[in-house]
Each structure stands twice: as C-alpha cells, then as structure tokens.
Scaffold this active site. Structure first.
Site, PDB file in Angstrom:
ATOM      1  N   PHE A 232       4.656   6.842  -0.236  1.00 38.51           N
ATOM      2  CA  PHE A 232       5.908   6.132   0.010  1.00 38.51           C
ATOM      3  C   PHE A 232       6.167   5.210  -1.185  1.00 38.51           C
ATOM      4  O   PHE A 232       5.384   5.193  -2.144  1.00 38.51           O
ATOM      5  CB  PHE A 232       5.785   5.342   1.324  1.00 38.51           C
ATOM      6  CG  PHE A 232       7.094   4.892   1.910  1.00 38.51           C
ATOM      7  CD1 PHE A 232       8.217   5.694   1.884  1.00 38.51           C
ATOM      8  CD2 PHE A 232       7.183   3.630   2.507  1.00 38.51           C
ATOM      9  CE1 PHE A 232       9.415   5.268   2.439  1.00 38.51           C
ATOM     10  CE2 PHE A 232       8.375   3.199   3.062  1.00 38.51           C
ATOM     11  CZ  PHE A 232       9.491   4.014   3.034  1.00 38.51           C
TER      12      PHE A 232
ATOM     13  N   THR B 241       0.805  -1.219   0.000  1.00 38.24           N
ATOM     14  CA  THR B 241       0.000   0.000   0.000  1.00 38.24           C
ATOM     15  C   THR B 241       0.844   1.277   0.000  1.00 38.24           C
ATOM     16  O   THR B 241       0.295   2.374   0.150  1.00 38.24           O
ATOM     17  CB  THR B 241      -0.896   0.010   1.251  1.00 38.24           C
ATOM     18  OG1 THR B 241      -0.059  -0.188   2.413  1.00 38.24           O
ATOM     19  CG2 THR B 241      -1.931  -1.105   1.205  1.00 38.24           C
ATOM     20  N   GLU B 242       2.151   1.144  -0.203  1.00 42.66           N
ATOM     21  CA  GLU B 242       3.043   2.299  -0.058  1.00 42.66           C
ATOM     22  C   GLU B 242       2.657   3.484  -0.938  1.00 42.66           C
ATOM     23  O   GLU B 242       2.711   4.637  -0.496  1.00 42.66           O
ATOM     24  CB  GLU B 242       4.500   1.873  -0.363  1.00 42.66           C
ATOM     25  CG  GLU B 242       5.148   1.015   0.711  1.00 42.66           C
ATOM     26  CD  GLU B 242       4.921  -0.484   0.520  1.00 42.66           C
ATOM     27  OE1 GLU B 242       5.645  -1.281   1.144  1.00 42.66           O
ATOM     28  OE2 GLU B 242       3.995  -0.859  -0.254  1.00 42.66           O
ATOM     29  N   VAL B 243       2.265   3.214  -2.203  1.00 41.16           N
ATOM     30  CA  VAL B 243       1.969   4.330  -3.107  1.00 41.16           C
ATOM     31  C   VAL B 243       0.757   5.144  -2.639  1.00 41.16           C
ATOM     32  O   VAL B 243       0.578   6.289  -3.058  1.00 41.16           O
ATOM     33  CB  VAL B 243       1.738   3.854  -4.569  1.00 41.16           C
ATOM     34  CG1 VAL B 243       3.019   3.285  -5.148  1.00 41.16           C
ATOM     35  CG2 VAL B 243       0.595   2.850  -4.665  1.00 41.16           C
TER      36      VAL B 243
END
Length: 260
Positions: free
Chosen positions: A142, A136-138
């Site tokens: 991140f 889920t970083e985007v």
C-alpha cells in the site's frame, strides 16, 4: 445525526475529550469510524463549553491505522468509490489540522500507519515510552499517500523518507527526537501531564489567538514569502481590533489578572 458508538465525546473543565472506542480492533479506521470522528470534531468546533480538545483511545493501542479487512473489501470497488473513501479520510485529517481549537493527542499505545497519521495532524502529542510509531504501508503493498502531505510539513523530507520508505516502526524516544511527537511520559503520569497541559492552554491563552495562530501556521507554508507577509500583516491588523486583544492588553497595563 447517527449515534456515535465507535467514538466517544465528553467535555469537562473546558476540555473536550474525543475517544477512539474500538479497542477490540486496536481502534483501526473504517468508514464508519472516520464518519464518527468527523462528527465529533465538528461537534467540538461548535461547542462553546470546550476550548481545547484531547484525542485519546480506549484499550492497548492508540490506532492501528486502516482496518485491513475493510481495505480488502474496498479492492472490489470502482476507482470512483475508492476515491470517495480516500477523500473521506483526507477530510478527517484536514479537519483536525485546520481545526479552530488546539488538538492534543494522548497516545497510550502503538500508533501505526493511518494511526500515526492521526497523531501527526494533532497540534501536540504526548506518548508513553512503550508506544511504537511508523508508517508500514509499503510493507503490505500500500502507500502512505494522505498522511505524507502532513508528515512532510511536520518533520521535513529527510526524516519523512526514512519513515515512509522503510516502513519500520520506531520507539517513542526516537519519534520525539524526530519531532513526530512532543513529549514522552511514563504511563502512570500520562493522564495528569495531558490534563495539566490542556488546562494551562485553557487558562493562560486566548482561544481566539490560538485559533488565528494555528490557522496562519497552516496557511503561510504554501505561500510565497511576500504573499505570506502580506497575509500576516492583515491578520496582525485584524487581531489588534479583536475583543481578546483589547481585553488582554488592558489587563496587562492595569496589572490585572486576565481571565480567559
């Protein structure tokens, strides 16, 4: 060596169990937890009473990834300090990926971002149907930097892009069909299935052979074909002279049960 409180280490029946033990934070990763995980995997590597490793977690979540409060603190760091912290996590993932012993992830809850990365670098993974997986970083500005290197190797570019660029969480069955995890099993059966699988590896396989095979899988993918084949031939020749190979072939020819 500091006492481990965020990670537990136990051995029974030649299986080392390493437990993420920060359930109140959904086993989110901070510097101290990464340090203790590295410490536990180092201990397992040198533990002659342990032949296989199970990585599991306390509480409802397997691992929620990086501790966001911890990440927020790091935003005040210099580039050099952030690079050191990034390398700390990189070393953990590489340690598991290159570990001399087989590592089995037992996933009883969601594995997200860096937590999904932890599951990715294990050699085998068993999960409950209710668990969700994803990077889920985007979605928080991140990037899935370190985990991406291992994910590309595991499931290929197309599938990796669909996970890394969308940031979507996927159900366990889809994770299984993508090759992200090996087996989906009902929660009530999870402990037994993982224990049986680990015990099968312990009893039926040469530990030395599994070490060499795992090492080669990691190494050959970055080599040119001829270099990889030369390396494989050398490893083949070394294996023939090994104690385990001599013992195994002799037992097979004499129709004796091999005791590993």
């Amino acid at each position: 060596m500091e006492e481990m409180t965020l990670v537990k280490y136990e051995v029974a029946n030649r299986i080392a169990t390493i437990t993420l033990n920060r359930p109140e934070k959904r086993n989110a990763l901070n510097a101290e937890m990464v340090t203790q995980l590295k410490q536990a995997f180092t201990q397992a590597a040198g533990d002659e009473s342990a032949k296989v490793i199970v990585l599991e977690a306390a509480g409802d979540s397997f691992c929620a990834g990086a501790d966001l409060a911890y990440l927020q603190q790091l935003q005040n760091n210099t580039f050099e300090e952030n690079l050191a912290d990034s390398n700390h996590l990189k070393e953990l993932f590489l340690q598991i990926y290159q570990h001399p012993k087989v590592v089995i992830a037992k996933i009883q809850g969601h594995a997200i971002a860096g937590g999904c990365g932890l599951a990715t670098v294990c050699d085998f993974s068993f999960t409950v149907p209710e668990a969700k997986f994803g990077y889920t970083e985007v979605r928080i500005g991140f990037i899935p930097a370190i985990v991406k290197v291992f994910l590309l190797r595991k499931i290929g570019e197309g599938k990796a892009k669909s996970l890394l660029l969308t940031g979507e969480l996927i159900p366990a069955e889809l994770a299984e069909s993508m090759g992200l995890v090996n087996t989906v099993v009902e929660a009530i059966e999870l402990d037994r299935e993982v224990a049986n699988f680990a015990q099968m590896l312990v009893e039926k396989n040469s530990g030395q052979s599994m070490t060499y095979t795992k090492q080669m899988i990691a190494a050959v993918q970055s080599m040119e074909v001829e270099e990889a084949l030369n390396y494989a031939a050398e490893m083949n020749a070394n294996a023939r002279a090994s104690e385990d190979c001599q013992k195994g072939i002799a037992a097979f020819l004499n129709k004796e049960k091999i005791v590993w």
